[in-house]
Design a protein around this motif. Structure first.
Motif, PDB file in Angstrom:
ATOM      1  N   LEU A   1      43.691 -32.003  14.088  1.00 32.08           N
ATOM      2  CA  LEU A   1      43.284 -30.612  14.031  1.00 32.08           C
ATOM      3  C   LEU A   1      41.848 -30.491  13.538  1.00 32.08           C
ATOM      4  CD1 LEU A   1      43.993 -27.615  14.307  1.00 32.08           C
ATOM      5  CD2 LEU A   1      44.846 -27.693  11.965  1.00 32.08           C
ATOM      6  N   ALA A   2      41.502 -31.228  12.500  1.00 38.54           N
ATOM      7  CA  ALA A   2      40.137 -31.201  11.974  1.00 38.54           C
ATOM      8  C   ALA A   2      39.148 -31.702  13.016  1.00 38.54           C
ATOM      9  CB  ALA A   2      40.051 -32.053  10.711  1.00 38.54           C
ATOM     10  N   LYS A   3      39.528 -32.743  13.744  1.00 43.08           N
ATOM     11  CA  LYS A   3      38.666 -33.287  14.799  1.00 43.08           C
ATOM     12  C   LYS A   3      38.430 -32.236  15.890  1.00 43.08           C
ATOM     13  CE  LYS A   3      38.691 -36.739  18.434  1.00 43.08           C
ATOM     14  NZ  LYS A   3      39.532 -37.695  19.152  1.00 43.08           N
ATOM     15  N   LEU A   4      39.485 -31.554  16.279  1.00 42.64           N
ATOM     16  CA  LEU A   4      39.363 -30.525  17.317  1.00 42.64           C
ATOM     17  C   LEU A   4      38.513 -29.343  16.844  1.00 42.64           C
ATOM     18  CD1 LEU A   4      42.990 -30.573  18.742  1.00 42.64           C
ATOM     19  CD2 LEU A   4      40.919 -31.394  19.864  1.00 42.64           C
ATOM     20  N   LYS A   5      38.632 -28.985  15.569  1.00 40.46           N
ATOM     21  CA  LYS A   5      37.807 -27.898  15.024  1.00 40.46           C
ATOM     22  C   LYS A   5      36.334 -28.283  15.036  1.00 40.46           C
ATOM     23  CE  LYS A   5      41.140 -25.530  12.089  1.00 40.46           C
ATOM     24  NZ  LYS A   5      41.495 -25.114  10.730  1.00 40.46           N
TER      25      LYS A   5
ATOM     26  N   GLU B   1      33.382 -26.408  17.226  1.00 43.25           N
ATOM     27  CA  GLU B   1      32.140 -25.908  16.629  1.00 43.25           C
ATOM     28  C   GLU B   1      30.923 -26.471  17.350  1.00 43.25           C
ATOM     29  OE1 GLU B   1      29.886 -23.510  14.497  1.00 43.25           O
ATOM     30  OE2 GLU B   1      32.077 -23.526  14.388  1.00 43.25           O
ATOM     31  N   ARG B   2      30.972 -27.774  17.667  1.00 40.55           N
ATOM     32  CA  ARG B   2      29.861 -28.410  18.378  1.00 40.55           C
ATOM     33  C   ARG B   2      29.679 -27.777  19.759  1.00 40.55           C
ATOM     34  NH1 ARG B   2      29.582 -32.061  22.253  1.00 40.55           N
ATOM     35  NH2 ARG B   2      31.786 -32.561  22.135  1.00 40.55           N
ATOM     36  N   LEU B   3      30.782 -27.513  20.445  1.00 39.36           N
ATOM     37  CA  LEU B   3      30.698 -26.909  21.774  1.00 39.36           C
ATOM     38  C   LEU B   3      30.171 -25.473  21.717  1.00 39.36           C
ATOM     39  CD1 LEU B   3      34.003 -28.284  23.322  1.00 39.36           C
ATOM     40  CD2 LEU B   3      31.673 -28.968  23.885  1.00 39.36           C
TER      41      LEU B   3
ATOM     42  N   GLN C   1      28.007 -24.380  19.501  1.00 37.05           N
ATOM     43  CA  GLN C   1      26.569 -24.512  19.289  1.00 37.05           C
ATOM     44  C   GLN C   1      25.854 -24.877  20.588  1.00 37.05           C
ATOM     45  OE1 GLN C   1      26.187 -27.376  16.149  1.00 37.05           O
ATOM     46  NE2 GLN C   1      26.747 -25.914  14.542  1.00 37.05           N
ATOM     47  N   GLU C   2      26.429 -25.790  21.344  1.00 36.21           N
ATOM     48  CA  GLU C   2      25.826 -26.173  22.620  1.00 36.21           C
ATOM     49  C   GLU C   2      25.777 -24.981  23.575  1.00 36.21           C
ATOM     50  OE1 GLU C   2      27.869 -29.550  24.238  1.00 36.21           O
ATOM     51  OE2 GLU C   2      27.208 -30.868  22.616  1.00 36.21           O
ATOM     52  N   ASN C   3      26.835 -24.193  23.572  1.00 33.09           N
ATOM     53  CA  ASN C   3      26.891 -23.015  24.435  1.00 33.09           C
ATOM     54  C   ASN C   3      25.795 -22.016  24.069  1.00 33.09           C
ATOM     55  OD1 ASN C   3      27.888 -21.447  26.489  1.00 33.09           O
ATOM     56  ND2 ASN C   3      29.532 -20.549  25.256  1.00 33.09           N
ATOM     57  N   GLU C   4      25.572 -21.815  22.771  1.00 30.50           N
ATOM     58  CA  GLU C   4      24.509 -20.908  22.321  1.00 30.50           C
ATOM     59  C   GLU C   4      23.137 -21.407  22.768  1.00 30.50           C
ATOM     60  OE1 GLU C   4      24.407 -17.880  20.759  1.00 30.50           O
ATOM     61  OE2 GLU C   4      26.540 -17.904  21.273  1.00 30.50           O
ATOM     62  N   ILE C   5      22.923 -22.703  22.651  1.00 35.15           N
ATOM     63  CA  ILE C   5      21.641 -23.278  23.074  1.00 35.15           C
ATOM     64  C   ILE C   5      21.431 -23.057  24.567  1.00 35.15           C
ATOM     65  CG2 ILE C   5      20.415 -25.474  23.404  1.00 35.15           C
ATOM     66  CD1 ILE C   5      21.720 -26.400  20.747  1.00 35.15           C
ATOM     67  N   LEU C   6      22.470 -23.270  25.346  1.00 35.22           N
ATOM     68  CA  LEU C   6      22.360 -23.081  26.796  1.00 35.22           C
ATOM     69  C   LEU C   6      22.099 -21.615  27.154  1.00 35.22           C
ATOM     70  CD1 LEU C   6      25.172 -25.473  28.053  1.00 35.22           C
ATOM     71  CD2 LEU C   6      22.696 -25.784  28.271  1.00 35.22           C
ATOM     72  N   LYS C   7      22.718 -20.691  26.436  1.00 35.30           N
ATOM     73  CA  LYS C   7      22.472 -19.266  26.677  1.00 35.30           C
ATOM     74  C   LYS C   7      21.015 -18.915  26.395  1.00 35.30           C
ATOM     75  CE  LYS C   7      27.042 -17.370  25.631  1.00 35.30           C
ATOM     76  NZ  LYS C   7      27.797 -16.533  24.684  1.00 35.30           N
ATOM     77  N   LYS C   8      20.477 -19.434  25.276  1.00 37.70           N
ATOM     78  CA  LYS C   8      19.090 -19.161  24.927  1.00 37.70           C
ATOM     79  C   LYS C   8      18.135 -19.768  25.943  1.00 37.70           C
ATOM     80  CE  LYS C   8      19.933 -18.719  19.977  1.00 37.70           C
ATOM     81  NZ  LYS C   8      19.722 -19.312  18.660  1.00 37.70           N
TER      82      LYS C   8
END
Length: 100
Positions: free
Chosen positions: A71-75, A79-81, A83-90
């Motif tokens: 569960l911790a690994k998936l969380k 979170e990493r995904l 952040q990546e999504n936000e970078i791609l949107k910008k």
């Protein structure tokens, strides 16, 4: 400068034999640990694990993550995904501005 720490690995047979020697031998634990080339607290840790889990003690190399670990690994991955999504949107917004 970073130094990588090298961890020694011991086979389950070695651990069981060390605990057996600890019980059967007249030697003090410190002396036995010195002869085996390990720390005293490592002997006690192996003994405790063997007493608690008996046949299931020393299952193999590495940590075995249970449901909480997964569960911790998936969380973390989620979170990493995000952040990546936000970078791609910008980046998309930036390039869309330069095209206009």
């Amino acid at each position: 400068m970073t130094t990588e720490r090298k961890y020694r690995r011991f086979t389950p047979e070695f651990k069981r034999e060390a605990v057996r020697q600890m019980s059967d031998s007249n030697k003090h634990c410190t002396q036995l640990a010195r002869e085996l080339g390990i720390r005293v607290n490592q002997l006690y840790k192996w003994k405790s694990e063997l007493e608690q889990k008996s046949d299931d003690a020393f299952p193999g190399a590495g940590r075995h993550a249970g449901p909480e670990g997964e569960l911790a690994k998936l969380k973390r991955e989620n979170e990493r995904l995000k952040q990546e999504n936000e970078i791609l949107k910008k980046a998309a917004a930036y390039f869309a501005k330069s095209l206009v």
